[in-house]
Write a protein that holds these residues in place. Sequence first.
Motif, PDB file in Angstrom:
ATOM      1  N   THR A  14      -6.308  -6.303  -9.316  1.00 41.00           N
ATOM      2  CA  THR A  14      -6.126  -5.095  -8.766  1.00 41.00           C
ATOM      3  C   THR A  14      -4.392  -5.479  -8.339  1.00 41.00           C
ATOM      4  N   PRO A  15      -3.900  -4.344  -9.389  1.00 42.57           N
ATOM      5  CA  PRO A  15      -2.438  -3.887  -9.321  1.00 42.57           C
ATOM      6  C   PRO A  15      -1.865  -3.531  -7.847  1.00 42.57           C
ATOM      7  N   PRO A  16      -0.725  -4.142  -7.189  1.00 39.34           N
ATOM      8  CA  PRO A  16      -0.196  -3.622  -5.930  1.00 39.34           C
ATOM      9  C   PRO A  16      -0.220  -2.383  -5.749  1.00 39.34           C
ATOM     10  N   ILE A  17       0.120  -1.868  -4.977  1.00 37.39           N
ATOM     11  CA  ILE A  17       0.871  -0.604  -4.581  1.00 37.39           C
ATOM     12  C   ILE A  17       2.206  -1.260  -3.557  1.00 37.39           C
ATOM     13  N   LEU A  18       3.648  -0.976  -4.439  1.00 28.90           N
ATOM     14  CA  LEU A  18       4.851  -1.189  -3.428  1.00 28.90           C
ATOM     15  C   LEU A  18       5.036   0.091  -2.696  1.00 28.90           C
ATOM     16  N   THR A  19       5.086  -0.194  -1.805  1.00 25.47           N
ATOM     17  CA  THR A  19       5.895   0.867  -0.468  1.00 25.47           C
ATOM     18  C   THR A  19       7.337   0.068   0.071  1.00 25.47           C
ATOM     19  N   ALA A  20       7.541   1.758   0.503  1.00 23.90           N
ATOM     20  CA  ALA A  20       9.070   0.524   1.415  1.00 23.90           C
ATOM     21  C   ALA A  20       8.457  -0.111   2.031  1.00 23.90           C
ATOM     22  N   GLY A  21       9.491  -1.401   2.614  1.00 23.99           N
ATOM     23  CA  GLY A  21       9.203  -2.105   3.910  1.00 23.99           C
ATOM     24  C   GLY A  21       8.403  -3.158   2.960  1.00 23.99           C
ATOM     25  N   SER A  22       7.336  -3.095   2.248  1.00 26.83           N
ATOM     26  CA  SER A  22       6.188  -3.958   1.741  1.00 26.83           C
ATOM     27  C   SER A  22       6.441  -4.371   0.738  1.00 26.83           C
ATOM     28  N   PRO A  23       7.547  -5.470  -0.187  1.00 24.58           N
ATOM     29  CA  PRO A  23       8.103  -6.058   0.881  1.00 24.58           C
ATOM     30  C   PRO A  23       9.876  -5.789   0.386  1.00 24.58           C
ATOM     31  N   PHE A  24       9.620  -4.712   0.105  1.00 21.39           N
ATOM     32  CA  PHE A  24      10.814  -3.956  -0.783  1.00 21.39           C
ATOM     33  C   PHE A  24      11.381  -2.873   0.315  1.00 21.39           C
ATOM     34  N   THR A  25      12.690  -2.503  -0.269  1.00 21.82           N
ATOM     35  CA  THR A  25      13.415  -1.795   0.508  1.00 21.82           C
ATOM     36  C   THR A  25      12.966  -0.401  -0.429  1.00 21.82           C
ATOM     37  N   ALA A  26      13.659   0.617   0.181  1.00 22.48           N
ATOM     38  CA  ALA A  26      13.598   1.772  -0.994  1.00 22.48           C
ATOM     39  C   ALA A  26      14.411   2.168  -2.216  1.00 22.48           C
ATOM     40  N   VAL A  27      15.316   1.055  -2.003  1.00 18.13           N
ATOM     41  CA  VAL A  27      16.746   0.694  -2.455  1.00 18.13           C
ATOM     42  C   VAL A  27      16.361  -0.140  -3.843  1.00 18.13           C
ATOM     43  N   GLU A  28      15.405  -1.032  -3.041  1.00 13.67           N
ATOM     44  CA  GLU A  28      15.098  -2.002  -3.943  1.00 13.67           C
ATOM     45  C   GLU A  28      13.827  -1.594  -5.610  1.00 13.67           C
ATOM     46  N   LEU A  29      13.027  -0.555  -4.624  1.00 12.87           N
ATOM     47  CA  LEU A  29      12.172   0.193  -5.391  1.00 12.87           C
ATOM     48  C   LEU A  29      12.841   1.345  -6.403  1.00 12.87           C
ATOM     49  N   GLN A  30      13.738   1.209  -6.057  1.00 16.81           N
ATOM     50  CA  GLN A  30      14.677   2.352  -6.915  1.00 16.81           C
ATOM     51  C   GLN A  30      15.413   1.704  -7.836  1.00 16.81           C
ATOM     52  N   ALA A  31      16.109   0.323  -7.717  1.00 19.66           N
ATOM     53  CA  ALA A  31      16.511   0.046  -8.418  1.00 19.66           C
ATOM     54  C   ALA A  31      15.352  -1.007  -9.562  1.00 19.66           C
ATOM     55  N   MET A  32      14.385  -1.084  -8.837  1.00 15.56           N
ATOM     56  CA  MET A  32      13.363  -1.941  -9.739  1.00 15.56           C
ATOM     57  C   MET A  32      12.452  -0.962 -10.659  1.00 15.56           C
ATOM     58  N   GLU A  33      12.078   0.653 -10.672  1.00 21.75           N
ATOM     59  CA  GLU A  33      12.414   1.276 -11.368  1.00 21.75           C
ATOM     60  C   GLU A  33      13.190   2.209 -12.639  1.00 21.75           C
ATOM     61  N   ALA A  34      14.536   1.487 -11.846  1.00 20.23           N
ATOM     62  CA  ALA A  34      15.706   1.924 -13.114  1.00 20.23           C
ATOM     63  C   ALA A  34      15.418   0.970 -13.945  1.00 20.23           C
ATOM     64  N   ASP A  35      14.499   0.326 -14.172  1.00 19.45           N
ATOM     65  CA  ASP A  35      15.125  -1.613 -14.438  1.00 19.45           C
ATOM     66  C   ASP A  35      14.041  -1.205 -15.038  1.00 19.45           C
ATOM     67  N   GLY A  36      12.797  -0.060 -14.485  1.00 19.81           N
ATOM     68  CA  GLY A  36      11.283  -0.233 -15.753  1.00 19.81           C
ATOM     69  C   GLY A  36      10.364  -1.259 -15.557  1.00 19.81           C
ATOM     70  N   MET A  37      10.946  -1.586 -13.994  1.00 21.94           N
ATOM     71  CA  MET A  37       9.635  -2.837 -13.778  1.00 21.94           C
ATOM     72  C   MET A  37       8.035  -2.282 -12.572  1.00 21.94           C
ATOM     73  N   VAL A  38       8.720  -1.365 -12.058  1.00 17.55           N
ATOM     74  CA  VAL A  38       7.639  -0.333 -11.589  1.00 17.55           C
ATOM     75  C   VAL A  38       7.972   1.452 -11.938  1.00 17.55           C
ATOM     76  N   ARG A  39       6.936   1.758 -11.499  1.00 16.69           N
ATOM     77  CA  ARG A  39       7.124   3.478 -11.725  1.00 16.69           C
ATOM     78  C   ARG A  39       5.911   4.577 -10.334  1.00 16.69           C
ATOM     79  N   ARG A  40       7.176   5.379 -10.105  1.00 16.66           N
ATOM     80  CA  ARG A  40       6.531   5.947  -8.524  1.00 16.66           C
ATOM     81  C   ARG A  40       5.047   6.747  -9.095  1.00 16.66           C
ATOM     82  N   LEU A  41       4.161   6.239  -8.222  1.00 21.30           N
ATOM     83  CA  LEU A  41       3.514   7.231  -8.689  1.00 21.30           C
ATOM     84  C   LEU A  41       3.239   8.350  -7.984  1.00 21.30           C
ATOM     85  N   VAL A  42       3.122   8.248  -6.095  1.00 16.61           N
ATOM     86  CA  VAL A  42       3.201   9.724  -5.729  1.00 16.61           C
ATOM     87  C   VAL A  42       3.781   9.120  -4.203  1.00 16.61           C
ATOM     88  N   GLY A  43       4.313  10.714  -3.772  1.00 18.91           N
ATOM     89  CA  GLY A  43       5.379  10.174  -2.674  1.00 18.91           C
ATOM     90  C   GLY A  43       6.780   8.766  -2.831  1.00 18.91           C
TER      91      GLY A  43
END
Length: 197
Positions: A14-43
């Motif tokens: 089951t794919p994980p749902i990643l939100t700020a603080g679990s375990p990455f910060t909002a900035v880290e998630l945005q960097a991962m999105e820019a690197d093509g590792m994750v995509r924002r699904l909603v909110g």
Amino acid sequence: MPSPTIHPAPVTATPPILTAGSPFTAVELQAMEADGMVRRLVGRAYVPVRARTTAELRARALSAMLTARVRERAVAGRMTAAWILGCAPPPEMPVMLVESTRRLARLGTGERLLVHEVSFGDFDVLEIADLRVTSALRTAVDLAIHSEERIAVPVLRRLLAREGLGLTVGLMVRSLEGLPAQPHKKRARRILERLQS
């Protein structure tokens, strides 16, 4: 004689749902999105870029944004429910519906949500991945009543075309006509007539 080799059935992770603080910060998630590792699904909910987008994944992503109290008391509805069913774009502000007998002021959403008090019928709510969502029929009728025609029509066409939902225009018309008089019912009839053409 050697014993047969038993191959276990493949386990679909089951794919994980990643939100700020679990375990990455909002900035880290945005960097991962820019690197093509994750995509924002909603909110503020992200998923691995290769995760298959299903109704269950969308429901889990929305659920991750909600407080336990909202999950317990509210139902995803209108365009948000249509998005979960794969027929509308992700909502900027998710719409949550609360039974009118509950105290809306005490909900304490903790997120930017649109919350409306409504009444539900016996078959208006279903559960997808532990999130309560309006049924396809309730979602369609709500969209016809509460959304502008130019927005509602393409989403309703996608709901009608979606395999497995069992929607027909006739079913929507009967459901609409079974409702008491209310604002925008005339517009809703016009929208449903347009779907029949």
